[in-house]
Write a protein that holds these residues in place. Structure first.
Motif, short mmCIF file in Angstrom:
data_model
loop_
_atom_site.label_atom_id
_atom_site.label_comp_id
_atom_site.label_asym_id
_atom_site.label_seq_id
_atom_site.Cartn_x
_atom_site.Cartn_y
_atom_site.Cartn_z
N THR A 90 56.05 78.77 60.48
CA THR A 90 55.88 78.49 59.06
C THR A 90 56.23 79.73 58.25
O THR A 90 56.85 79.63 57.19
N TRP A 91 55.80 80.88 58.75
CA TRP A 91 56.12 82.13 58.06
C TRP A 91 57.63 82.31 57.95
O TRP A 91 58.15 82.68 56.89
N TYR A 92 58.34 82.03 59.05
CA TYR A 92 59.80 82.17 59.03
C TYR A 92 60.42 81.20 58.04
O TYR A 92 61.30 81.57 57.25
N VAL A 93 59.98 79.95 58.05
CA VAL A 93 60.56 78.96 57.15
C VAL A 93 60.31 79.35 55.69
O VAL A 93 61.19 79.21 54.84
N ALA A 94 59.12 79.87 55.41
CA ALA A 94 58.77 80.21 54.03
C ALA A 94 59.46 81.47 53.53
O ALA A 94 59.71 81.61 52.33
N THR A 95 59.77 82.38 54.44
CA THR A 95 60.28 83.69 54.02
C THR A 95 61.69 83.98 54.49
O THR A 95 62.30 84.96 54.04
N ASN A 96 62.19 83.19 55.43
CA ASN A 96 63.49 83.44 56.06
C ASN A 96 63.49 84.78 56.79
O ASN A 96 64.53 85.44 56.90
N ARG A 148 61.31 78.05 48.79
CA ARG A 148 61.61 77.33 50.03
C ARG A 148 60.61 76.20 50.26
O ARG A 148 60.96 75.15 50.80
N ALA A 149 59.37 76.39 49.84
CA ALA A 149 58.39 75.31 49.94
C ALA A 149 58.80 74.14 49.05
O ALA A 149 58.73 72.98 49.45
N ASP A 150 59.25 74.45 47.86
CA ASP A 150 59.70 73.40 46.94
C ASP A 150 60.90 72.66 47.52
O ASP A 150 60.99 71.43 47.42
N LYS A 151 61.82 73.39 48.12
CA LYS A 151 63.02 72.79 48.70
C LYS A 151 62.66 71.89 49.87
O LYS A 151 63.21 70.78 50.01
N PHE A 152 61.73 72.33 50.70
CA PHE A 152 61.34 71.55 51.86
C PHE A 152 60.75 70.21 51.45
O PHE A 152 61.14 69.16 51.98
N ILE A 153 59.81 70.22 50.53
CA ILE A 153 59.17 68.96 50.14
C ILE A 153 60.15 68.06 49.42
O ILE A 153 60.09 66.83 49.53
N GLU A 154 61.11 68.63 48.71
CA GLU A 154 62.12 67.82 48.03
C GLU A 154 62.99 67.08 49.05
O GLU A 154 63.23 65.87 48.93
N LEU A 212 62.54 69.58 70.24
CA LEU A 212 62.00 70.88 69.87
C LEU A 212 63.13 71.68 69.23
O LEU A 212 64.11 72.01 69.89
N GLY A 213 63.01 71.92 67.92
CA GLY A 213 64.03 72.68 67.21
C GLY A 213 63.53 74.06 66.86
O GLY A 213 63.31 74.91 67.73
N ILE A 214 63.27 74.28 65.59
CA ILE A 214 62.70 75.57 65.18
C ILE A 214 61.26 75.68 65.69
O ILE A 214 60.73 76.76 65.87
N TYR A 215 60.65 74.53 65.94
CA TYR A 215 59.36 74.43 66.61
C TYR A 215 59.27 73.00 67.17
O TYR A 215 60.17 72.18 66.98
N ARG A 216 58.21 72.70 67.89
CA ARG A 216 57.99 71.34 68.38
C ARG A 216 57.97 70.36 67.20
O ARG A 216 57.34 70.63 66.18
#
Length: 378
Positions: A74-80, A187-193, A312-316
């Motif tokens: 989650t940290w990686y997804v949120a911060t790249n 990135r959180a906004d983009k994910f939920i969109e 299993l991609g970036i995580y399970r």
């Protein structure tokens, strides 16, 4: 939610003189020096998912992820970025080293796992890692109390949030909190969109389906010679199935996770069985009836070769993850093949390029869609 405390980075005497003049929100007035105003955030207070105020550095440079196993990604997804992830639970590390994240951000494999031994968190070892912030499962009150008593900034994360009662929204709640901690929110906004758009697309096609038009499916959480553990109501599998056009055979019998026997499997007789990455069992093990003491040969899902290992991609993909929009499409293909025909090779490549700025090869797509049993530690 968070409140900031700021301190001037200017002459020491001036900073000391103004330190007592901070306002009620904890912000020190800035001094103009040579036409420039210099301020840096010293610390801030965030509200974790247990409702506790936690004071953390304004700039977080090192984190450790404990019993909330998916959090590290989650940290990686949120911060790249993965360079701040200095420690993680050994079972998280196992998923990381068998995931594409190890190629996207190989520094993730530098994370220290020594603070957990035999499933137990060791505060002294955690102190040696020196995290700015430690993330722990909100229900592990013993570990949270111990780390906070030791002076470690500890943030509680809910594995399943009643206010976000499905994987897409749960992961977004993690992203939003992480965005506050890491000072990133886009990135959180983009994910939920993206995720919302995918879910609405699927709902549009499955909304009018009757129960009889949906396959009866079972989410197998863990499977071994010793135990058959399934998920039911108020757990991720149930939410995934309901969102993609399937009936969950365990819904009326199981809440959360539960160990069952083969007689219950025969009674349910699912059309489709999904195996998570929390078990090393593969579809071939059921097709070939290789599990001692269990006979799967008469189950419809086995007879019709409709047993699937969850990717299993970036995580399970079973718990909340950054790949949740892809999980929705993958499941829709399996549950309603007459309504959906997503090209998962193209979908994965497009999503990873757009969301993670990473080019996935055909070989890597196959590894995502057909994960190794080596990733199954839990």
């Amino acid at each position: 939610m968070f409140r900031r405390k700021a301190m001037l980075t200017t002459l020491a005497l001036a900073a000391m003189a103004l330190a007592a003049c901070s306002d009620k929100e904890g912000t020190t007035p800035a001094i103009e020096t040579g036409g420039e105003i210099q301020t840096t955030v010293e610390e801030k207070i965030i509200i974790d998912q247990a409702g506790t105020e936690v004071t953390i550095p304004g700039e977080v440079n090192s984190i450790v992820s404990g019993g909330i196993l998916p959090y590290f990604h989650t940290w990686y997804v949120a911060t790249n970025s993965a360079k701040e992830i200095v420690g993680m639970h050994p079972n998280s590390y196992n998923a990381a080293e068998n995931s594409i994240l190890a190629k996207m951000a190989p520094e993730i494999l530098n994370a220290d796992t020594s603070f957990v031994k035999n499933g137990e968190m060791n505060v002294e070892e955690l102190l040696n890692i020196k995290p700015d912030v430690y993330f722990e499962l909100s229900t592990d009150e013993k570990s949270i109390e111990a780390t906070r008593k030791a002076g470690i900034n500890t943030v509680a994360i809910k594995a399943i949030d009643a206010a976000a009662a499905e994987p897409l929204a749960t992961f977004n709640s993690w992203l939003q909190l992480t965005g506050e901690i890491a000072n990133t929110t886009d990135r959180a906004d983009k994910f939920i969109e993206v995720g919302t758009a995918v879910q609405e697309e699927i709902y549009e096609k499955i909304g009018d389906l009757t129960k009889e038009q949906k396959p009866n499916a079972l989410m197998m959480y863990q499977l071994s010679e010793q135990a058959i553990t399934v998920g039911g109501k108020n757990f991720f599998g149930n939410q995934w199935l309901n969102a993609t056009g399937a009936n969950d055979v365990a819904e009326d019998e199981v809440t959360g996770r539960k160990d069952i026997n083969m007689e219950q499997i025969y009674e349910w007789n699912p059309d489709i069985i999904y195996l998570t990455n929390f078990t090393p069992i593969q579809p071939e093990d059921l097709y070939n009836n290789t599990i001692p003491g269990q006979d799967w040969s008469s189950v419809d899902a086995v007879k019709n070769k409709q047993v699937y290992k969850i990717p299993l991609g970036i995580y399970r993909w079973f718990p909340p993850s950054g790949d949740a929009p892809l999980m929705l499409k993958w499941l829709a293909n399996k549950n309603q093949p007459e309504l959906f025909n997503y090209d998962m090779n193209a979908e994965i490549k497009s999503y990873y390029k757009d969301f993670y700025d990473f080019n996935v090869t055909d070989e890597e797509v196959e590894q995502i869609l057909h994960p190794s049993s080596d990733a199954a530690k839990y």
